[in-house]
Design an enzyme around this catalytic site. Structure first.
Site, PDB file in Angstrom:
ATOM      1  N   ASP A  34       0.829  -1.205   0.000  1.00 21.44           N
ATOM      2  CA  ASP A  34       0.000   0.000   0.000  1.00 21.44           C
ATOM      3  C   ASP A  34       0.872   1.267   0.000  1.00 21.44           C
ATOM      4  O   ASP A  34       1.974   1.258   0.544  1.00 21.44           O
ATOM      5  CB  ASP A  34      -0.894  -0.030   1.252  1.00 21.44           C
ATOM      6  CG  ASP A  34      -2.094   0.878   1.099  1.00 21.44           C
ATOM      7  OD1 ASP A  34      -2.367   1.351  -0.023  1.00 21.44           O
ATOM      8  OD2 ASP A  34      -2.763   1.133   2.118  1.00 21.44           O
ATOM      9  N   ASN A  82     -10.399  -3.144  -6.736  1.00 22.52           N
ATOM     10  CA  ASN A  82      -9.573  -2.167  -7.461  1.00 22.52           C
ATOM     11  C   ASN A  82     -10.147  -1.789  -8.834  1.00 22.52           C
ATOM     12  O   ASN A  82      -9.734  -0.789  -9.427  1.00 22.52           O
ATOM     13  CB  ASN A  82      -8.132  -2.660  -7.630  1.00 22.52           C
ATOM     14  CG  ASN A  82      -7.308  -2.551  -6.358  1.00 22.52           C
ATOM     15  OD1 ASN A  82      -6.329  -3.267  -6.155  1.00 22.52           O
ATOM     16  ND2 ASN A  82      -7.697  -1.647  -5.454  1.00 22.52           N
TER      17      ASN A  82
HETATM   18  C1  FPP Z   1      -1.619  -0.034  -3.715  1.00 23.62           C
HETATM   19  O1  FPP Z   1      -1.209   1.324  -3.629  1.00 23.62           O
HETATM   20  C2  FPP Z   1      -0.961  -0.727  -4.839  1.00 23.62           C
HETATM   21  C3  FPP Z   1      -1.603  -1.327  -5.907  1.00 23.62           C
HETATM   22  C4  FPP Z   1      -3.070  -1.366  -6.025  1.00 23.62           C
HETATM   23  C5  FPP Z   1      -0.877  -1.939  -7.052  1.00 23.62           C
HETATM   24  C6  FPP Z   1       0.366  -2.700  -6.725  1.00 23.62           C
HETATM   25  C7  FPP Z   1       0.909  -3.346  -7.931  1.00 23.62           C
HETATM   26  C8  FPP Z   1       2.223  -3.496  -8.211  1.00 23.62           C
HETATM   27  C9  FPP Z   1       3.281  -3.004  -7.313  1.00 23.62           C
HETATM   28  C10 FPP Z   1       2.642  -4.193  -9.490  1.00 23.62           C
HETATM   29  C11 FPP Z   1       2.885  -5.691  -9.318  1.00 23.62           C
HETATM   30  C12 FPP Z   1       3.099  -6.300 -10.668  1.00 23.62           C
HETATM   31  C13 FPP Z   1       3.423  -7.602 -11.000  1.00 23.62           C
HETATM   32  C14 FPP Z   1       3.262  -8.087 -12.377  1.00 23.62           C
HETATM   33  C15 FPP Z   1       3.960  -8.569 -10.063  1.00 23.62           C
HETATM   34  P1  FPP Z   1      -2.314   2.478  -3.677  1.00 23.62           P
HETATM   35  O2  FPP Z   1      -2.505   2.907  -5.090  1.00 23.62           O
HETATM   36  O3  FPP Z   1      -3.555   1.994  -3.016  1.00 23.62           O
HETATM   37  O4  FPP Z   1      -1.651   3.613  -2.853  1.00 23.62           O
HETATM   38  P2  FPP Z   1      -2.425   4.752  -2.022  1.00 23.62           P
HETATM   39  O5  FPP Z   1      -3.073   4.045  -0.873  1.00 23.62           O
HETATM   40  O6  FPP Z   1      -1.317   5.665  -1.599  1.00 23.62           O
HETATM   41  O7  FPP Z   1      -3.406   5.397  -2.940  1.00 23.62           O
END
Ligand code: FPP
Length: 265
Positions: A34, A82
Site C-alpha cells: 500500500d 480495485n
Molecule cells: C496499492 O497502492 C498498490 C496497488 C493497487 C498496485 C500494486 C501493484 C504493483 C506493485 C505491481 C505488481 C506487478 C506484477 C506483475 C507482479 P495504492 O494505489 O492503493 O496507494 P495509495 O493508498 O497511496 O493510494
C-alpha cells in the site's frame, strides 16, 4: 524486473543480515503493497508512477526473500475492489502487469522462481491471461521461491468460490457434507498446496486486512509499517523480520507451538 532479478545471477547473493536468526525466518511472507499513490502524490507525480516504482520494490523484496531462503512470497497486486479505480489507472495497471511479466519471465526462469497468479483471472485482458498462463507453465517445475501474485483477488470471493465447489461436489453425490473439514476446505482455495503465511506485512500505516487472504492469515503475525510501498527496502524488510522473530507464536495455546497442521500442505 530485468534490472533487479536479472542481476541476481551476476551479483552474489545477499547474505542474511546479522541479528536475524536463520532458523526462525518465516517460511511464507505475505505483503499488502500500500501507498504507491501517496508516494507519487508527495513527489507531484501522477499516481501511476507510484505503481511503476512499486514494481521495483516488489522485485527487491522477492530477491531478498529468495536469497534468504524464505519459501514463499505472496503479494496483493490487484483486488476485486480495485476495478472501482479510475479507468486510466486500471488500464495502466493491466498494461504494467503485462510489461513486467513479458520482460521478467526469462529472469524468473533463470532464478528458479515459481510464479502463480491467484484470483479470478477470467475478467483480465486476454493478452495478460496468455502471459500468465505461459509464465505459470514455464515456471511450474522451478525449485526456488514460490511467488504468488494475487490479481483480481478478494478473500470473500475466494471463500464463496470454495463453498460453491464443495456444494457442487455434494450435489453430485461425490462428497458427504458431514465429512467437510478444514483441510478439504483449504484445498478449494486459490492457495491450495501453499502453506499459510507466517507473516503479513502491510505498508503505509493502514490498520486493515482489506479482504486479503481471510482464511490463510488466521494465525499470521502482522507487521504494519508507515513506510510507503515504493520505499520498502532491505532495511524495512529486516525490521519486519526482526519484529516477527520477537513474537511468541502460540496458535491459541499457552506455550509457543507450531502452526495447526490442518491448513498446511
Ligand atoms: C496499492 O497502492 C498498490 C496497488 C493497487 C498496485 C500494486 C501493484 C504493483 C506493485 C505491481 C505488481 C506487478 C506484477 C506483475 C507482479 P495504492 O494505489 O492503493 O496507494 P495509495 O493508498 O497511496 O493510494
Amino acid at each position: 524486473m530485468s534490472r533487479a532479478l536479472a542481476t541476481t545471477s551476476t551479483l552474489s547473493q545477499q547474505a542474511l543480515p546479522a541479528g536475524l536468526d536463520p532458523a526462525r525466518l518465516p517460511a511464507h511472507v505475505a505483503v499488502i503493497m500500500d501507498g504507491n499513490g501517496r508516494w507519487a502524490s508527495r513527489r507531484g507525480l501522477p499516481r501511476v508512477m507510484g505503481h511503476r516504482e512499486g514494481v521495483e520494490a516488489l522485485k527487491r523484496t522477492l530477491r531478498l526473500c529468495s536469497d534468504w531462503g524464505i519459501g514463499a512470497l505472496t503479494a496483493y497486486a490487484f483486488s476485486t475492489e480495485n476495478w472501482n479505480r479510475p479507468g486510466e489507472e486500471v488500464s495502466f495497471l493491466m498494461a504494467l502487469f503485462e510489461r513486467v511479466l513479458a520482460r521478467e519471465l526469462e529472469a524468473l526462469e533463470r532464478e528458479q522462481v515459481r510464479i502463480r497468479f491467484l484470483g479470478d483471472l477470467e475478467p483480465l485482458p486476454s493478452g495478460l491471461r496468455a502471459l500468465i498462463a505461459n509464465a505459470t507453465t514455464r515456471t511450474a517445475g522451478n525449485s526456488g521461491i514460490h511467488f504468488n501474485v494475487c490479481t483480481n483477488y478478494g478473500g470473500r470471493a475466494e471463500l464463496v468460490h470454495a463453498a460453491r465447489r464443495l456444494a457442487e461436489q455434494a450435489a453430485r453425490g461425490e462428497l458427504d457434507p458431514a465429512s467437510i473439514d478444514e483441510t478439504q476446505f483449504a484445498a478449494q482455495l486459490h492457495t491450495a498446496g501453499e502453506r499459510d503465511p507466517d507473516l503479513l506485512i502491510r505498508t503505509s500505516g493502514e490498520l486493515r486486512i482489506s479482504n486479503f487472504l481471510l482464511w490463510q492469515l488466521a494465525y499470521a503475525e502482522l507487521h504494519i509499517t508507515d513506510v510507503l510501498w515504493p520505499d520498502f527496502d532491505e532495511r524495512a524488510l529486516v525490521s519486519a523480520l526482526l519484529d516477527y522473530q520477537n513474537r511468541q507464536r502460540r496458535f491459541g495455546g499457552v506455550e509457543p507451538s507450531l502452526p495447526p497442521s490442518a491448513h498446511q500442505p
